[in-house]
Design a protein around this motif. Structure first.
Motif, mmCIF file in Angstrom:
data_model
loop_
_atom_site.group_PDB
_atom_site.id
_atom_site.type_symbol
_atom_site.label_atom_id
_atom_site.label_comp_id
_atom_site.label_asym_id
_atom_site.label_seq_id
_atom_site.Cartn_x
_atom_site.Cartn_y
_atom_site.Cartn_z
ATOM 1 N N ALA A 35 0.825 -1.213 0.000
ATOM 2 C CA ALA A 35 0.000 0.000 0.000
ATOM 3 C C ALA A 35 0.860 1.265 0.000
ATOM 4 O O ALA A 35 0.544 2.234 -0.708
ATOM 5 N N HIS A 36 1.933 1.285 0.780
ATOM 6 C CA HIS A 36 2.835 2.435 0.786
ATOM 7 C C HIS A 36 3.416 2.667 -0.611
ATOM 8 O O HIS A 36 3.519 3.803 -1.075
ATOM 9 N N THR A 37 3.803 1.578 -1.250
ATOM 10 C CA THR A 37 4.383 1.680 -2.594
ATOM 11 C C THR A 37 3.375 2.237 -3.578
ATOM 12 O O THR A 37 3.678 3.160 -4.337
ATOM 13 N N ALA A 38 2.169 1.685 -3.571
ATOM 14 C CA ALA A 38 1.133 2.173 -4.483
ATOM 15 C C ALA A 38 0.802 3.637 -4.192
ATOM 16 O O ALA A 38 0.605 4.426 -5.122
ATOM 17 N N ALA A 39 0.775 4.011 -2.919
ATOM 18 C CA ALA A 39 0.513 5.410 -2.559
ATOM 19 C C ALA A 39 1.623 6.315 -3.082
ATOM 20 O O ALA A 39 1.360 7.380 -3.637
ATOM 21 N N HIS A 40 2.848 5.890 -2.915
ATOM 22 C CA HIS A 40 4.005 6.673 -3.370
ATOM 23 C C HIS A 40 3.973 6.908 -4.882
ATOM 24 O O HIS A 40 4.301 7.988 -5.353
#
Length: 72
Positions: A35-40
């Motif tokens: 999720a952090h990666t997709a948000a970034h």
């Protein structure tokens, strides 16, 4: 599992995770999640609802999105 995790993170970066993907909490050893990666990378789906997920430093997915917005 490492190859599968790397593939999932790549799909998160590219915005190509499968429809219905729900393993947002998968993470590397530092707690940085899919999720952090997709948000970034700006690839979270419209129905994403796991804003509270935090990495080992306490950074939430919501904070990643806000930081990304402020850089525009």
């Amino acid at each position: 599992m490492h190859d599968e995790l790397a593939r999932i993170f790549q799909e998160a970066r590219n915005g190509t995770l499968p429809t219905g993907f729900d393993r947002w909490d998968l993470s590397y050893s530092d707690g940085w999640t899919v999720a952090h990666t997709a948000a970034h990378y700006g690839t979270l789906p419209a129905n994403f609802n796991r804003w509270e997920l935090a990495d080992d430093d306490g950074l939430t997915v919501s904070q990643v999105v806000e930081k990304r917005k402020s850089l525009r």
